[in-house]
Design an enzyme around this catalytic site. Structure first.
Site, mmCIF file in Angstrom:
data_model
loop_
_atom_site.group_PDB
_atom_site.id
_atom_site.type_symbol
_atom_site.label_atom_id
_atom_site.label_comp_id
_atom_site.label_asym_id
_atom_site.label_seq_id
_atom_site.Cartn_x
_atom_site.Cartn_y
_atom_site.Cartn_z
ATOM 1 N N LYS A 1 0.817 -1.219 0.000
ATOM 2 C CA LYS A 1 0.000 0.000 0.000
ATOM 3 C C LYS A 1 0.849 1.268 0.000
ATOM 4 C CE LYS A 1 -1.897 1.407 3.813
ATOM 5 N NZ LYS A 1 -2.741 1.520 5.021
ATOM 6 N N ASP B 1 -6.135 0.057 0.980
ATOM 7 C CA ASP B 1 -6.365 0.544 2.337
ATOM 8 C C ASP B 1 -7.727 0.075 2.847
ATOM 9 O OD1 ASP B 1 -8.203 2.165 1.053
ATOM 10 O OD2 ASP B 1 -7.028 3.994 1.258
ATOM 11 N N ASP C 1 -8.734 5.108 -7.908
ATOM 12 C CA ASP C 1 -8.678 5.441 -6.480
ATOM 13 C C ASP C 1 -9.071 6.901 -6.254
ATOM 14 O OD1 ASP C 1 -7.821 4.746 -3.687
ATOM 15 O OD2 ASP C 1 -6.314 6.279 -4.085
#
EC number: 3.2.2.-
Length: 263
Positions: free
Chosen positions: A164, A196, A230
């Protein structure tokens, strides 16, 4: 040994939601992601503020990379953390090493108080790589080789390329490069979405497939790189009021963004 490479696993997916997601993202496109990144994301504003005050692009970009790899287990909102970082280094530019400066900043931070010793060790691992970079090399990473940057950060940290903080570091580097070099370069399709808590929870509403592989497939179907996907999703998954207000002001298709967030 995992049998996944020998046996094709059949994941359970809500096809109706998955189809709506893909069609919605196709309609929004990469330009919507860019608008959200540059005009909605408070982290982009924080980086712009820092660059204006530092007047040193090499230090600016290196600071952003360093801060990215310790941006986990926060004790506040991500946007607040990046603004705290921006204001601190605008007033206290690094005098010697960037890692030394970050190591002084972290223990006194309000929004990143957890696991400080471990985060400083990560910075120390990254330090030789950061120190080796010139502004010209950073420019080359931005315009030609963001995948190479991901690989080099992962190697320096001893982390997987899908980790991540590694892929998030590339995302924030992309912001910094866009600000410093004045040109938009899309993220590569091959760099994965940061896995996440928000993304995991959202993915589980659609499928039990691992998030990284699911979003790779969505990226291929929509033509939007995972890091830009994202960006489209984070305003509605983060739920910060100021962010939502900005989204409605600058994005003509904000209702579709909200619709995707509620799948």
């Amino acid at each position: 040994m995992s049998l996944e490479r020998f046996v094709k696993i059949k994941y359970q997916t809500n096809e109706e939601k998955a189809d709506k997601l893909v069609e919605g993202l196709k309609e929004l496109g990469i330009e919507c992601a860019r608008i959200i990144e540059e005009k909605v994301d408070l982290q982009f504003d924080a980086l712009r503020h820092l660059r204006e005050n530092l007047n040193d692009d090499e230090t600016f970009i290196k600071l952003v990379i360093a801060n990215s790899i310790v941006s986990y287990q926060l004790s506040g909102k991500g946007e607040d953390w990046w603004w705290e970082f921006s204001k601190y280094f605008s007033q206290n530019p690094p005098e010697k090493s960037i890692v030394e400066a970050c190591s002084k900043f972290l223990p006194s931070s309000r929004t990143n108080r957890r696991l400080v010793a471990g985060k400083i060790k990560r910075l120390e691992k990254l330090e030789p790589f950061l120190n080796s970079l010139t502004l010209q090399e950073l420019r080359r990473y931005y315009f030609e080789n963001m995948m190479g940057l991901r690989n080099d950060i992962a190697e320096a940290l001893g982390s997987p390329k899908t980790a991540k903080t590694v892929v998030f570091a590339v995302k924030m580097f992309g912001y910094a490069g866009r600000i410093a070099f004045g040109e938009f370069v899309p993220y590569p399709m091959e760099i994965d979405i940061p896995e996440d808590v928000r993304i995991k929870a959202y993915t589980e509403r659609i499928t039990n497939e691992p998030p990284v592989s699911f979003w790779r497939r969505v990226a291929e179907e929509t033509g939007i790189p995972p890091l830009h996907i994202d960006s489209i999703l984070w305003p509605v998954l983060g739920g910060k009021r100021e962010v939502m207000e900005r989204l409605k002001k600058v994005c003509e298709k904000w209702e579709l963004v909200l619709e995707l967030g509620s799948l």
